[in-house]
Design a protein around this motif. Structure first.
Motif, PDB file in Angstrom:
ATOM      1  N   THR A  20      -2.522  16.863   3.296  1.00  0.00           N
ATOM      2  CA  THR A  20      -1.721  15.697   2.914  1.00  0.00           C
ATOM      3  C   THR A  20      -2.170  14.486   3.721  1.00  0.00           C
ATOM      4  OG1 THR A  20       0.518  14.763   2.816  1.00  0.00           O
ATOM      5  CG2 THR A  20       0.076  16.242   4.658  1.00  0.00           C
ATOM      6  N   ARG A  21      -2.035  13.288   3.137  1.00  0.00           N
ATOM      7  CA  ARG A  21      -2.251  12.077   3.932  1.00  0.00           C
ATOM      8  C   ARG A  21      -0.916  11.374   4.193  1.00  0.00           C
ATOM      9  NH1 ARG A  21      -3.017   7.235   1.364  1.00  0.00           N
ATOM     10  NH2 ARG A  21      -4.547   6.532   2.907  1.00  0.00           N
ATOM     11  N   ALA A  22       0.182  12.013   3.775  1.00  0.00           N
ATOM     12  CA  ALA A  22       1.489  11.348   3.834  1.00  0.00           C
ATOM     13  C   ALA A  22       1.980  11.085   5.253  1.00  0.00           C
ATOM     14  CB  ALA A  22       2.520  12.177   3.075  1.00  0.00           C
ATOM     15  N   PHE A  23       1.637  11.958   6.193  1.00  0.00           N
ATOM     16  CA  PHE A  23       2.135  11.761   7.559  1.00  0.00           C
ATOM     17  C   PHE A  23       1.385  10.650   8.296  1.00  0.00           C
ATOM     18  CE2 PHE A  23       4.009  16.123   7.508  1.00  0.00           C
ATOM     19  CZ  PHE A  23       5.257  15.794   8.007  1.00  0.00           C
ATOM     20  N   SER A  24       0.080  10.580   8.078  1.00  0.00           N
ATOM     21  CA  SER A  24      -0.737   9.734   8.959  1.00  0.00           C
ATOM     22  C   SER A  24      -1.642   8.750   8.250  1.00  0.00           C
ATOM     23  CB  SER A  24      -1.605  10.628   9.845  1.00  0.00           C
ATOM     24  OG  SER A  24      -2.613  11.238   9.050  1.00  0.00           O
ATOM     25  N   GLY A  25      -1.838   8.906   6.934  1.00  0.00           N
ATOM     26  CA  GLY A  25      -2.790   8.049   6.236  1.00  0.00           C
ATOM     27  C   GLY A  25      -4.204   8.596   6.262  1.00  0.00           C
ATOM     28  N   ARG A  26      -4.373   9.775   6.839  1.00  0.00           N
ATOM     29  CA  ARG A  26      -5.678  10.461   6.860  1.00  0.00           C
ATOM     30  C   ARG A  26      -5.391  11.899   6.447  1.00  0.00           C
ATOM     31  NH1 ARG A  26     -10.840  11.147   9.078  1.00  0.00           N
ATOM     32  NH2 ARG A  26     -11.427   9.038   9.548  1.00  0.00           N
ATOM     33  N   ILE A  27      -6.292  12.496   5.686  1.00  0.00           N
ATOM     34  CA  ILE A  27      -6.029  13.865   5.220  1.00  0.00           C
ATOM     35  C   ILE A  27      -5.976  14.823   6.403  1.00  0.00           C
ATOM     36  CG2 ILE A  27      -6.952  15.808   3.890  1.00  0.00           C
ATOM     37  CD1 ILE A  27      -7.861  13.852   1.794  1.00  0.00           C
ATOM     38  N   ALA A  28      -4.921  15.633   6.417  1.00  0.00           N
ATOM     39  CA  ALA A  28      -4.755  16.629   7.480  1.00  0.00           C
ATOM     40  C   ALA A  28      -4.100  17.862   6.870  1.00  0.00           C
ATOM     41  CB  ALA A  28      -3.895  16.073   8.606  1.00  0.00           C
ATOM     42  N   ARG A  29      -4.359  19.019   7.490  1.00  0.00           N
ATOM     43  CA  ARG A  29      -3.784  20.271   6.977  1.00  0.00           C
ATOM     44  C   ARG A  29      -2.667  20.766   7.882  1.00  0.00           C
ATOM     45  NH1 ARG A  29      -5.226  23.925   3.386  1.00  0.00           N
ATOM     46  NH2 ARG A  29      -7.405  23.260   3.141  1.00  0.00           N
ATOM     47  N   GLY A  30      -1.550  21.122   7.244  1.00  0.00           N
ATOM     48  CA  GLY A  30      -0.424  21.684   7.985  1.00  0.00           C
ATOM     49  C   GLY A  30       0.482  22.473   7.056  1.00  0.00           C
TER      50      GLY A  30
END
Ligand code: FMN
Length: 347
Positions: free
Chosen positions: A264-274
């Motif tokens: 998702t990029r919703a948390f930070s503006g960069r794609i990350a996996r969680g």
């Protein structure tokens, strides 16, 4: 000559993990156990970088790494920030938060962080999100610090090698946390760890570290047999006793019985996996509209802190990789020992 080979007993790097996981205790325990501990410093002030390095040195005389995000100060567009705050309004309401504050600081100053890192003088400095300038690599080398650059595709690996990195960390799509992509669209760098290794290896003369989904000694043996020189493991160390993440986040890792991670990029503006959660779901439709890192990351800071305070994991960023169902409840030294035993049995 500086070389990453023979830096420590085992070819295992505990990944840098921003957000509190990589306490001085974790880094030192890993290094004392014969692997390479890494301090994640992207969110630390220059003073905190120096203090954390001193803390680590009180706990170990072994080599360790310090990691930074290569980033520049963002241009702030007030109208876009207000629009981004509106996108987060439903989440604020669900959490019972009133108006979202506008941060006074969007990220740390990279140049000042780099100066602090050079003063702290770890054996290794690793970088993600972009590539350094040749002059910055020269400064690190003059200080006797080895440089590791993160790549998520072949082009990035070649650029890091050409600029003078001492090793390249290839980050496959299974990896937890942020993608390090800096050439091409983040959503286009989708190779798995082993496929990325196969694609890059013929073009690389420097040592190769692989990261993403490596959870045990069997995974490690497979990666090394395929030609990697080192493995870098994040999620596996995230659940260690010394890891500083919130207890409720750690419990969510232990509860995972299968891969329920999302990018998702919703948390930070960069794609990350969680781990998938309500925040990711609520923001899914607008995730493409949120401002780029670090603006969105700073904006969601108040949401993530409020959620952590109330142990509301549905609104926290629960970064981890696709191997999450295989985390173990061990101390870092025990984990390193287990990995080595499994690796030797599998080799
Ligand atoms: C919680 C978390 C935070 C992370 N923060 C950073 C970071 O600050 N710097 C960095 O280079 N990589 C960071 N990463 C990515 C790791 O370096 C590494 O690529 C990843 O953990 C490997 O995949 P794995 O989690 O499946 O082992 C982070 C990963 C996680 C899980």
């Amino acid at each position: 000559m500086l070389s990453i080979h023979n830096l420590c007993a085992y070819p295992i790097i505990q990944a840098p993990m921003a957000g509190g996981a990589t306490t001085a205790e974790l880094v030192a325990a890993v290094s004392n156990a014969g692997a390479l501990g890494s301090l994640a410093a992207p969110l630390l002030t220059p003073l905190a970088i120096i203090e954390q390095a001193e803390h680590i040195r009180r706990l170990t005389d072994k080599p360790f790494a310090i990691n930074l995000f290569v980033q520049s100060r963002p241009q702030i567009d007030v109208a876009k920030v207000e629009a981004a705050k509106q996108l987060l309004q439903p989440v604020c309401e669900a959490l019972g938060l009133s108006a979202l504050p506008t941060p006074t600081r969007w990220c740390e100053d990279f140049e000042a962080q780099l100066d602090a890192l050079i003063t702290a003088k770890p054996a290794v400095a690793s970088f993600t999100f972009d590539v350094l300038h040749g002059s910055q690599i020269q400064r690190l080398h003059e200080a006797g610090i080895l440089v590791v650059g993160t790549a998520t595709n072949l082009q990035e690996a070649i650029v890091w090698q050409a600029i003078g990195a001492d090793a390249i960390c290839l980050q496959g799509t299974e990896a937890g946390g942020h993608r390090g992509t800096f050439i091409g669209r983040q959503e286009d760098s989708t190779l798995s760890t082993m496929d990325l290794l196969a694609a890059c290896q013929p073009h690389l003369q420097v040592p190769v570290i692989v990261a993403g989904g490596i959870m045990d000694g069997q995974d490690m043996a497979a990666a090394l047999a395929a030609g990697a020189d080192w493995v870098q493991m994040g999620t596996a160390f995230l659940s260690c006793k010394e890891s500083g993440i919130h207890a409720a986040y750690k419990q969510r890792l232990f509860n995972a019985t299968t891969d329920t991670t999302r990018q998702t990029r919703a948390f930070s503006g960069r794609i990350a996996r969680g781990l998938d959660n309500r925040f990711i779901q609520m923001m899914a439709e607008v995730a493409e509209q949120v401002p780029a890192y670090p603006v969105q990351n700073a904006l969601t800071g108040a949401i993530r802190s409020a959620a952590a305070k109330d142990e509301q994991t549905e609104f926290m960023s629960l970064w981890c990789g696709q191997g999450v169902a295989r985390v173990r409840d061990l101390g870092a030294a025990e984990l390193v020992q287990a990995l080595v035993t499994e690796w030797q049995a599998a080799s």
